[in-house]
Motif scaffolding. Structure first.
Motif, short mmCIF file in Angstrom:
data_model
loop_
_atom_site.label_atom_id
_atom_site.label_comp_id
_atom_site.label_asym_id
_atom_site.label_seq_id
_atom_site.Cartn_x
_atom_site.Cartn_y
_atom_site.Cartn_z
N PHE A 150 1.29 -1.76 0.07
CA PHE A 150 -0.17 0.09 0.18
C PHE A 150 0.75 1.69 -0.57
N VAL A 151 0.69 2.15 -0.31
CA VAL A 151 1.23 3.69 -0.12
C VAL A 151 -0.08 4.47 0.19
N SER A 152 1.28 5.45 0.93
CA SER A 152 0.59 6.07 2.07
C SER A 152 1.30 7.55 1.57
N SER A 153 1.21 9.23 2.54
CA SER A 153 1.50 10.37 1.99
C SER A 153 1.09 10.91 3.27
N SER A 154 1.90 12.32 3.41
CA SER A 154 1.63 12.64 4.84
C SER A 154 1.64 13.97 4.49
N LYS A 155 1.60 15.17 5.28
CA LYS A 155 1.94 16.24 5.13
C LYS A 155 3.26 16.52 5.45
N ASP A 156 4.21 15.28 5.90
CA ASP A 156 5.40 15.44 6.62
C ASP A 156 6.18 15.28 4.74
N ASP A 163 5.47 -2.88 2.85
CA ASP A 163 4.90 -4.12 2.35
C ASP A 163 4.47 -4.16 3.86
N ALA A 164 2.89 -4.55 3.44
CA ALA A 164 1.98 -4.95 4.50
C ALA A 164 2.37 -6.34 5.62
N ASN A 165 2.84 -7.48 4.30
CA ASN A 165 3.89 -8.78 4.82
C ASN A 165 4.59 -8.43 6.47
N GLU A 166 5.41 -7.54 5.50
CA GLU A 166 7.28 -7.35 6.35
C GLU A 166 6.87 -6.31 7.36
N LEU A 167 5.97 -5.35 7.33
CA LEU A 167 6.08 -4.03 8.09
C LEU A 167 6.78 -3.49 7.81
#
Length: 275
Positions: A150-156, A163-167
């Protein structure tokens, strides 16, 4: 009670005979009136987000089971919405204290599968465990064909691929401006580009495969790009909206704007189409 229900059914039958399609509208209307919060499924927010506000959620498109959620402090959590983990009645009461209908009932409280804790106002993350963003989460999306990424973005100013399996974080890119949103095409087969909109009029396409910004689109004349969406018919068409009041359609293969919809020139444009 059964007599009233029988009378309602009789009214619906007569309505169907008299007015045809109106009966389906009446049934739909009655069903909407019965919608209510689930008394058996509760998403845990106390242990997951410490009471912080939720900014984004996204359900995986493959299994329709795993729910991502991001908060204002940069925390990202995942939940399995089809699982059943029953808690004691006392534990349920803390989630249902604001209602009366759910009191003293057992419910399936969905604890998070994993939690990437936000680091806003805290010390830098340790190497033993991957951490979340340093600012509010502004973009969150499962990889369209694989619920393991999954991809995520932030104000940072960071966009990250996890990788959701390996965190673990697979790769990331940092911009000079706060990021408003990110978007991936749900039908793309020839590319895995991530469109990034920030507090800057330039749209950037990040390629996680090569871990670089592959394309940049300049066209909006406002201060920032506020919205992004990929076409559901073509993997090469990207739609953007900006603070300038324009909606632009881009062909990412040609890196040019195909069409611009301007709210201030709508009347003039329509008149130009008249014979």
């Amino acid at each position: 009670m059964w007599q009233e229900e029988r009378m309602n059914v009789s009214k619906l039958i007569r309505s169907r005979e008299a007015s045809g399609g109106k009966v389906s509208e009446a049934i739909t209307s009655e069903r909407r009136k019965t919608l209510d919060l689930s008394s058996s499924r509760i998403i845990s927010d106390v242990s997951s987000f410490s009471g912080k506000g939720i900014t984004l959620i996204d359900l995986d498109p493959v299994e329709q089971r795993y729910l991502l959620a991001g908060s204002v402090d940069g925390t990202v959590c995942a939940f399995d919405v089809l699982s059943h983990y029953y808690t004691e009645e006392k534990a349920v009461d803390q989630y249902c204290s604001h209602t009366t209908t759910l009191q003293n009932r057992k419910a399936s409280v969905h604890q998070h599968l994993f939690r990437l804790e936000g680091t806003q106002g805290r010390l830098p993350p340790t190497r033993e465990r991957e951490e979340g963003h340093k600012g509010a989460v502004t973009g969150l999306q499962w990889y369209p064909v694989d619920s393991g990424l999954f991809v995520s973005s932030s104000k940072d100013c960071n966009v990250r691929l996890f990788d959701a399996n390996e965190l673990s974080m697979v790769c990331s890119v940092q911009l000079e401006f706060q990021i408003n949103c990110v978007s991936m095409s749900t039908i793309a087969l020839a590319h895995s580009l991530v469109a990034v909109a920030s507090r800057n009029p330039v749209i950037r396409l990040w390629d996680p495969r090569n871990d670089c910004i592959s394309l940049s689109f300049a066209g909006h004349i406002g201060k920032e790009v506020t919205a992004l969406a990929w076409s559901s018919n073509s993997e090469w068409l990207l739609i953007s909206g900006g603070s300038d009041g324009q909606i632009r359609i881009w062909d990412v293969r040609k890196a040019n704007c195909l069409l611009s919809l301007d709210q201030y020139n709508t009347k003039t444009y329509s008149e130009a189409l008249l014979p």
